[in-house]
Structure formats: C-alpha cells, structure tokens
Design an enzyme around this catalytic site. Structure first.
Site, PDB file in Angstrom:
ATOM      1  N   SER A 169       0.989  -1.105  -0.051  1.00 52.42           N
ATOM      2  CA  SER A 169       0.026  -0.029  -0.237  1.00 52.42           C
ATOM      3  C   SER A 169       1.001   1.242   0.074  1.00 52.42           C
ATOM      4  O   SER A 169       1.707   1.408  -0.852  1.00 52.42           O
ATOM      5  CB  SER A 169      -1.005   0.108   1.281  1.00 52.42           C
ATOM      6  OG  SER A 169      -1.704   0.992   1.452  1.00 52.42           O
ATOM      7  N   THR A 170       0.874   1.888   1.188  1.00 51.25           N
ATOM      8  CA  THR A 170       1.574   3.141   1.025  1.00 51.25           C
ATOM      9  C   THR A 170       3.174   2.968   0.788  1.00 51.25           C
ATOM     10  O   THR A 170       3.823   2.271   1.728  1.00 51.25           O
ATOM     11  CB  THR A 170       1.378   4.079   2.442  1.00 51.25           C
ATOM     12  OG1 THR A 170      -0.068   4.304   2.441  1.00 51.25           O
ATOM     13  CG2 THR A 170       2.035   5.215   2.405  1.00 51.25           C
ATOM     14  N   HIS A 196      -2.855  -1.201  -2.847  1.00 55.80           N
ATOM     15  CA  HIS A 196      -3.910  -0.348  -2.924  1.00 55.80           C
ATOM     16  C   HIS A 196      -3.937   0.816  -3.785  1.00 55.80           C
ATOM     17  O   HIS A 196      -2.808   1.499  -3.772  1.00 55.80           O
ATOM     18  CB  HIS A 196      -4.053  -0.144  -1.338  1.00 55.80           C
ATOM     19  CG  HIS A 196      -4.231  -0.999  -0.515  1.00 55.80           C
ATOM     20  ND1 HIS A 196      -4.235  -0.814   0.873  1.00 55.80           N
ATOM     21  CD2 HIS A 196      -4.702  -2.137  -0.610  1.00 55.80           C
ATOM     22  CE1 HIS A 196      -4.274  -1.851   1.653  1.00 55.80           C
ATOM     23  NE2 HIS A 196      -4.862  -2.748   0.612  1.00 55.80           N
ATOM     24  N   MET A 285      -0.234   0.976   5.213  1.00 49.25           N
ATOM     25  CA  MET A 285      -0.906   1.350   6.398  1.00 49.25           C
ATOM     26  C   MET A 285      -1.954   0.341   6.533  1.00 49.25           C
ATOM     27  O   MET A 285      -2.439  -0.138   5.781  1.00 49.25           O
ATOM     28  CB  MET A 285      -1.330   2.711   6.330  1.00 49.25           C
ATOM     29  CG  MET A 285      -2.569   3.007   5.463  1.00 49.25           C
ATOM     30  SD  MET A 285      -2.906   4.864   5.355  1.00 49.25           S
ATOM     31  CE  MET A 285      -4.200   4.766   4.018  1.00 49.25           C
ATOM     32  N   ASP A 288      -4.509  -4.704   6.231  1.00 51.53           N
ATOM     33  CA  ASP A 288      -5.200  -5.434   5.029  1.00 51.53           C
ATOM     34  C   ASP A 288      -4.245  -6.681   4.684  1.00 51.53           C
ATOM     35  O   ASP A 288      -2.937  -6.306   4.468  1.00 51.53           O
ATOM     36  CB  ASP A 288      -5.386  -4.774   3.706  1.00 51.53           C
ATOM     37  CG  ASP A 288      -5.965  -5.562   2.655  1.00 51.53           C
ATOM     38  OD1 ASP A 288      -6.740  -6.362   3.037  1.00 51.53           O
ATOM     39  OD2 ASP A 288      -5.841  -5.079   1.455  1.00 51.53           O
TER      40      ASP A 288
END
Length: 346
Positions: A169-170, A196, A285, A288
């Site tokens: 993600s991030t 994401h 973050m 998930d």
C-alpha cells in the site's frame, strides 16, 4: 460530527494547489478532523518550496499540475532539503496517473485522486506523519514479534513455490520496484500483486514496473492465464483473485474497504493450495492482508514481511509480523535476493 480536540498538538498541514476551489475544499476536509490544522496554502510549486521552508509543516498535500512550477519539480526540491512527507493530489486521468507514479518514484509518500472525494485523506496524513516521526526518533529495540528476524532455511515443502503473492500500500510502488528489479526474466513462477490504488493508477504503475524490470509486469484482466516470469497487478477499484491458475477480476461486493484487497487475493491463493505459495507483505498502512496471510501460513505457505526501518509505513507488514505468521522480516533490499534463493536462482 467533529472529533473531540486531541490532547496532543494537531498535525500541521500545508495545502498546495493552483485552484482556489480545490485549496478551500481540501482545507475544509482536512480541518473536519481536530487532529489536523492547515497552517497555510500555496498556489504553485515555488510558493510551496518557500512556505515549506518557512513553516516546516508536518506534511504537505501537493497538486501535480500547476503554473510557474509543477508539483513534480517542487517535490524534488522539498525532498532534497527536508524530510517533510508529501502526499500528491492527482487528476484521475491517464496522464495524471502517469505523473503520479513518477512522483511516487521520486519519493512522494502517497497520493489521493481529486475525483475520489478525498477518501482516506485523514488516514493517509496521519500514517505518513507518524511513520516520518518514528524514523526521526532515536533507534530503540523493535517491538517483539514471534517470527525470526533473519533468513532461515526454507522448509522442504515450499522449496519450489508455484505462486508468489505480494501485498502493498503506502510506499508500495517503490518497494515493489526494488523487489521486482532483482528478479530475472526467466523467473519460474507467476507473481500476483494487490497494491492499494484507485482505477487508472494501477495500469500506469504496471507499465512503469515493466519498463524498468527484467520480468514482465501487466495489469491483470479477467480470465488471464497466469504465466511464469510475469507479475500481475490487480486493477484498481476491483477485487483480484486467483482461481485454477487464472486471474479473476470482479467488482467489489463489500469484501473489504480496499480494492484490490490483499486479504481477498491471499484468501483465493489459499484456496488454490497454500503449501506452494510464497507470500510477501510490503509497506503499507492498516492491516489488510494479515488474515489472508495467516490463512496461507496455516496451509503451509512461507511468509516474508518488510522490516520497519525500510517501510514507508510499517502497518501491514507489522500486522503480519505481530500475528506470528512471518517466517522472515527483512529489509526491502534483501527481499528480492531472498526470493531468488528460494527458487534456487541466487
């Protein structure tokens, strides 16, 4: 309803956008949460650089396209001079997506699309500031985890996985690049990735990764047969599953807040035979993927997670580590080498 004023000082935000409408909209949205305060705004990149130096904000939201100096050029200078994290604000077009991926390559921490109603903006602001502050503090012993922190001999039953599952993600695009760049063109298994991102952006990321990596990287499409030596990125806004050796892409049905979701992808891979899966959790973050990776591990998969020191945000890999299902916790620069060792390519 506004959140109650926190006891700690609010996170100070500099908002940069050439549109007065967007500056006001972003400012209003940010200040709905009492944890944040917009300390100033800027109308172009030059102003952004000057005000970043003057105010030293905790975080900056940066428009991509602006007159005089665009967001990319401003980002380069801000990163060169300071450790202030920057979140890009991008138009959700093909050109906007391409430029946003470039910004993430250069060091922007994350982005939000203008058309998305600033979904998750507060969460992203809080995550990147928290991660930046954590890295600036004196190094202390990491939180205890039940998994080993360095490479161990691979279990015989997964010495030759037939599928690699990656969640991120991030900070994910740069981490994915570091991992995939280490792999050879003849890599002997397919790689499936849940990063994401909203629609448009995953296609731009896949093209960039394919251009810089020896292996082929594509945005997955429905019913695509998974081939060795190819990495498949789940399309933004959709759920990505692996079923009988094929990519299955479907509209989200409320399975997860994230689209694509690492949990959804990992759960589908578990259904295809966990014992032959190598699962890797990169920076991001939230948590998930922790449930899906635990299910994979229970079925015999081998699990790696990125360490805190090299993660932009140590949320998703931390959740995997603290669940006890990570066999190894590694710096991102070592993960690609370790994957090759697993497949006997080192």
């Amino acid at each position: 309803m506004l959140k109650q004023q926190p006891a700690t000082a609010p996170i100070r935000v500099l908002v940069v956008d050439d549109s007065s409408f967007m500056r006001n909209a972003i400012t209003r949205h940010i200040q709905r949460d009492a944890r944040f305060r917009v300390i100033d705004t800027a109308t172009n990149g030059r102003e952004a650089i000057a005000k970043a130096e003057q105010h030293k904000p905790d975080v900056i939201t940066m428009d991509v396209e602006m007159p005089e100096m665009n967001g990319i050029d401003a980002l380069k200078q801000i990163i060169a001079k300071s450790s202030i994290p920057v979140i890009m604000v991008s138009s959700q077009t093909e050109a906007g997506a391409k430029t946003t991926i470039q910004a993430l390559q250069l060091g922007a921490m994350d982005f939000i699309p203008k058309a998305g109603g600033f979904e998750q903006l507060h969460e992203k602001l809080h995550a990147v500031v928290g991660a930046t502050r954590a890295r600036s503090r004196p190094q202390v012993a990491p939180p205890p985890v039940t998994a080993p922190r360095r490479a161990l001999p691979m279990r015989v039953r997964v010495s030759k996985p037939n599928l690699v599952v990656i969640g991120s993600s991030t900070g994910g695009p740069r981490a994915l690049c570091q991992v995939l760049e280490a792999l050879p063109k003849n890599f002997p298994a397919p790689i499936v990735i849940a990063q994401h991102m909203p629609p448009q952006f995953t296609a731009a990321m896949a093209k960039w990764l394919s251009d810089v990596c020896a292996i082929k990287v594509v945005e997955a499409s429905d019913d695509m047969t998974l081939q060795p030596g190819v990495a498949y990125v789940g399309p933004g806004g959709m759920q990505f599953r692996v079923v009988n050796g094929k990519a299955k892409i479907a509209a989200a049905q409320g399975e997860s807040l994230y689209k694509p979701s690492v949990d959804v992808l990992a759960d589908s891979a578990a259904g295809s035979g966990s014992a032959n899966v190598l699962a890797i959790m990169l920076t991001g973050m939230g948590n998930d993927g922790s449930k899906g990776f635990a299910k994979l591990k229970d079925g015999g998969a081998y699990v790696m997670a990125q360490d805190q020191a090299t993660s932009s945000v140590w949320g998703m890999p931390r959740a995997v580590a603290e669940s006890g299902c990570a066999d190894e916790i590694l710096p991102v620069g070592e993960i690609g080498k370790r994957i090759k060792a697993v497949f006997g390519l080192a």
